[in-house]
Design an enzyme around this catalytic site. Structure first.
Site, PDB file in Angstrom:
ATOM      1  N   ALA A 115      10.331 -37.086  -7.616  1.00  0.00           N
ATOM      2  CA  ALA A 115      10.753 -37.232  -9.008  1.00  0.00           C
ATOM      3  C   ALA A 115      10.917 -38.716  -9.294  1.00  0.00           C
ATOM      4  O   ALA A 115      11.684 -39.403  -8.603  1.00  0.00           O
ATOM      5  CB  ALA A 115      12.061 -36.488  -9.262  1.00  0.00           C
ATOM      6  N   SER A 145       6.326 -41.602   5.358  1.00  0.00           N
ATOM      7  CA  SER A 145       6.072 -41.094   6.708  1.00  0.00           C
ATOM      8  C   SER A 145       5.105 -39.922   6.678  1.00  0.00           C
ATOM      9  O   SER A 145       4.155 -39.854   7.471  1.00  0.00           O
ATOM     10  CB  SER A 145       7.385 -40.661   7.369  1.00  0.00           C
ATOM     11  OG  SER A 145       8.234 -41.756   7.593  1.00  0.00           O
ATOM     12  N   ARG A 197      12.903 -24.374  -4.382  1.00  0.00           N
ATOM     13  CA  ARG A 197      13.635 -24.215  -3.124  1.00  0.00           C
ATOM     14  C   ARG A 197      13.740 -22.744  -2.735  1.00  0.00           C
ATOM     15  O   ARG A 197      13.656 -22.391  -1.558  1.00  0.00           O
ATOM     16  CB  ARG A 197      15.031 -24.820  -3.246  1.00  0.00           C
ATOM     17  CG  ARG A 197      15.073 -26.335  -3.268  1.00  0.00           C
ATOM     18  CD  ARG A 197      16.498 -26.822  -3.466  1.00  0.00           C
ATOM     19  NE  ARG A 197      16.574 -28.267  -3.584  1.00  0.00           N
ATOM     20  CZ  ARG A 197      17.666 -28.928  -3.950  1.00  0.00           C
ATOM     21  NH1 ARG A 197      18.775 -28.255  -4.233  1.00  0.00           N
ATOM     22  NH2 ARG A 197      17.655 -30.239  -4.034  1.00  0.00           N
ATOM     23  N   GLU A 257       0.819  -1.206   0.000  1.00  0.00           N
ATOM     24  CA  GLU A 257       0.000   0.000   0.000  1.00  0.00           C
ATOM     25  C   GLU A 257       0.856   1.260   0.000  1.00  0.00           C
ATOM     26  O   GLU A 257       0.549   2.241  -0.687  1.00  0.00           O
ATOM     27  CB  GLU A 257      -0.929   0.010   1.219  1.00  0.00           C
ATOM     28  CG  GLU A 257      -1.957  -1.119   1.236  1.00  0.00           C
ATOM     29  CD  GLU A 257      -1.502  -2.353   1.983  1.00  0.00           C
ATOM     30  OE1 GLU A 257      -2.344  -3.008   2.620  1.00  0.00           O
ATOM     31  OE2 GLU A 257      -0.271  -2.670   1.938  1.00  0.00           O
ATOM     32  N   TRP A 294      20.609 -39.020 -13.302  1.00  0.00           N
ATOM     33  CA  TRP A 294      19.444 -38.170 -13.018  1.00  0.00           C
ATOM     34  C   TRP A 294      18.234 -38.784 -13.697  1.00  0.00           C
ATOM     35  O   TRP A 294      18.285 -39.082 -14.892  1.00  0.00           O
ATOM     36  CB  TRP A 294      19.656 -36.746 -13.523  1.00  0.00           C
ATOM     37  CG  TRP A 294      20.768 -36.044 -12.842  1.00  0.00           C
ATOM     38  CD1 TRP A 294      22.016 -35.819 -13.309  1.00  0.00           C
ATOM     39  CD2 TRP A 294      20.713 -35.437 -11.529  1.00  0.00           C
ATOM     40  NE1 TRP A 294      22.758 -35.112 -12.398  1.00  0.00           N
ATOM     41  CE2 TRP A 294      21.983 -34.863 -11.297  1.00  0.00           C
ATOM     42  CE3 TRP A 294      19.724 -35.329 -10.557  1.00  0.00           C
ATOM     43  CZ2 TRP A 294      22.283 -34.191 -10.117  1.00  0.00           C
ATOM     44  CZ3 TRP A 294      20.025 -34.665  -9.406  1.00  0.00           C
ATOM     45  CH2 TRP A 294      21.293 -34.091  -9.182  1.00  0.00           C
ATOM     46  N   GLY A 319      13.381 -39.559   0.392  1.00  0.00           N
ATOM     47  CA  GLY A 319      13.227 -40.797  -0.352  1.00  0.00           C
ATOM     48  C   GLY A 319      11.938 -41.492   0.014  1.00  0.00           C
ATOM     49  O   GLY A 319      11.010 -40.891   0.567  1.00  0.00           O
ATOM     50  N   ASP A 327      23.484 -39.514  -0.732  1.00  0.00           N
ATOM     51  CA  ASP A 327      23.775 -38.531  -1.777  1.00  0.00           C
ATOM     52  C   ASP A 327      24.630 -37.347  -1.338  1.00  0.00           C
ATOM     53  O   ASP A 327      25.117 -36.604  -2.189  1.00  0.00           O
ATOM     54  CB  ASP A 327      22.454 -37.989  -2.353  1.00  0.00           C
ATOM     55  CG  ASP A 327      21.593 -39.079  -2.966  1.00  0.00           C
ATOM     56  OD1 ASP A 327      22.158 -40.097  -3.405  1.00  0.00           O
ATOM     57  OD2 ASP A 327      20.361 -38.917  -2.988  1.00  0.00           O
ATOM     58  N   LEU A 378      21.389 -29.079  -0.996  1.00  0.00           N
ATOM     59  CA  LEU A 378      20.038 -28.523  -0.844  1.00  0.00           C
ATOM     60  C   LEU A 378      20.008 -26.999  -0.972  1.00  0.00           C
ATOM     61  O   LEU A 378      19.202 -26.329  -0.327  1.00  0.00           O
ATOM     62  CB  LEU A 378      19.418 -28.956   0.496  1.00  0.00           C
ATOM     63  CG  LEU A 378      19.294 -30.466   0.729  1.00  0.00           C
ATOM     64  CD1 LEU A 378      18.666 -30.737   2.088  1.00  0.00           C
ATOM     65  CD2 LEU A 378      18.489 -31.127  -0.377  1.00  0.00           C
ATOM     66  N   GLU A 431      12.028 -33.248   0.356  1.00  0.00           N
ATOM     67  CA  GLU A 431      12.695 -33.892  -0.778  1.00  0.00           C
ATOM     68  C   GLU A 431      13.319 -35.209  -0.348  1.00  0.00           C
ATOM     69  O   GLU A 431      14.480 -35.484  -0.608  1.00  0.00           O
ATOM     70  CB  GLU A 431      13.773 -32.962  -1.350  1.00  0.00           C
ATOM     71  CG  GLU A 431      13.243 -31.693  -1.981  1.00  0.00           C
ATOM     72  CD  GLU A 431      14.308 -30.991  -2.815  1.00  0.00           C
ATOM     73  OE1 GLU A 431      14.953 -31.651  -3.644  1.00  0.00           O
ATOM     74  OE2 GLU A 431      14.479 -29.774  -2.637  1.00  0.00           O
TER      75      GLU A 431
END
Length: 359
Positions: free
Chosen positions: A148, A298, A178, A46, A164, A292, A194, A198, A290
């Site tokens: 993915a 979970s 992210r 504003e 990948w 597994g 890995d 991140l 992200e």
């Protein structure tokens, strides 16, 4: 109002814990001022719109993506500014869920003689600030599961190969996602396999924003040599259970990490609900998960998710591959995790499915 929402969108990922807000001043059918809130601590939308409009604000209509605030925070109340500017009418997309406002801004403006209308493009406004709305209603982060996989739902080969599965275009979009959230969460299994960083390798003008990084690590197994410990690129939080060895907890703290100790649940793991409450208390409004298969299951099993981004690679791996989701307790069809698909789009050769839990 659509312009106000488009302006607000420009600051996505930059305003938390504040909402994204855009504002447009209209006088005699002409846009005379516009602006958006760029970052917490800076003026609200504003103010920028009124500054641009100047004296033409008197007798004008202000369109704004969220009810104007009426309390002192990092900046003065917008309601006071609107009244002093002589604005005649305010059209807000939605009521602010912040208890310090939540309709009080509308009342203050009406008491000062302004005409106020609320609810124009309300659905779009609530989706724009879905994490902000959810956090103010529940105190918990808005949880986005990012998965993915291949078309048949596999995230790695039997040998553990996963880089990948999806395209460079999809990976670039994940970095963008992210940069839009307050924190990214993985499980200790992903870290050990890995050693991810991140980070959000994306730049916004002169600023580059990297979210906090959260590791669910029941037994405090996080190696002190891991990238998440050593690189210092963002604040890292380890969430461990009260069963973790005290020496490991202290070692993580000495390395510079924040360690949150949570009572173990019946399964011996970190109690997910309590962990999320602690993250919410730290003003983590949005959380990108992200993980597994174990982490995905979970969150799904506990119904602790608000949105899913599922990237699908045009490939088939077959039964030898690792599935994206472990068991979530569905023995009958009525127990399926039903979703509502919001959007489906191509990302390079891949497909991105955006969905929400069915009501």
């Amino acid at each position: 109002m659509r312009l106000a929402l488009e302006l607000a969108e420009r600051a996505r990922g930059m305003t938390s814990p504040n909402p994204m807000v855009g504002a447009v001043v209209v006088r005699d059918g002409e846009i005379v001022g516009k602006g958006y809130h760029p970052k917490a601590g800076l003026p609200h939308a504003e103010s920028y719109a009124l500054d641009e409009a100047g004296e033409r604000s008197r007798g004008a209509t202000l369109y704004v993506a969220l009810e104007p605030c009426c309390h002192w925070g990092r900046t003065p109340p917008c309601t006071v500014r609107l009244i002093k500017a002589g604005v005649a009418r305010v059209v807000a997309a939605m009521i602010d869920p912040d208890r310090r406002v939540s309709g009080k801004g509308v009342v203050e403006l009406k008491n000062a003689g302004l005409e106020v209308e609320v609810g124009i493009l309300e659905r779009e406004a609530k989706k724009l600030n879905e994490a902000y709305v959810h956090w103010h209603k529940t105190g918990l982060p808005f949880i986005i599961l990012k998965i993915a996989s291949t078309l048949d739902g596999k995230i790695a080969t039997a040998a553990g190969e996963s880089k990948w599965l999806t395209s460079e275009e999809s990976r670039s979009l994940v970095h963008s996602l992210r940069s839009q959230v307050d924190a990214v969460l993985v499980g200790i299994g992903t870290v050990l396999a890995d050693d991810p960083k991140l980070t959000a390798r994306i730049s916004r003008g002169e600023e580059s924003r990297t979210p906090k990084r959260v590791i669910l690590d029941t037994n405090a197994r996080l190696p002190l040599s891991a990238n998440l410990v050593e690189d210092g690129q963002a604040e890292t939080i380890a969430v461990v259970s009260d069963l973790a060895p005290g020496s490991r907890i202290e070692a993580l703290r000495r390395s510079g990490l924040e360690v949150i100790v949570i009572p173990a649940g019946q399964d011996g793991r970190v109690d997910l609900g309590e962990a999320l409450k602690e993250l919410g208390r730290r003003e983590i409004l949005s959380l990108l998960v992200e993980g597994g298969a174990k982490i995905n299951s979970s969150f799904l099993k506990a119904d602790r998710y608000n949105k899913i981004y599922w990237f699908l690679s045009p490939a088939i791996m077959g039964g030898d591959g690792l599935s994206a989701v472990d068991a979530v307790g569905t023995r009958r069809l009525k127990e399926l995790k039903r979703l509502v698909i919001e959007d489906v789009k191509r990302v390079g050769p891949d497909i991105l499915v955006e969905s929400y839990p069915a009501a």
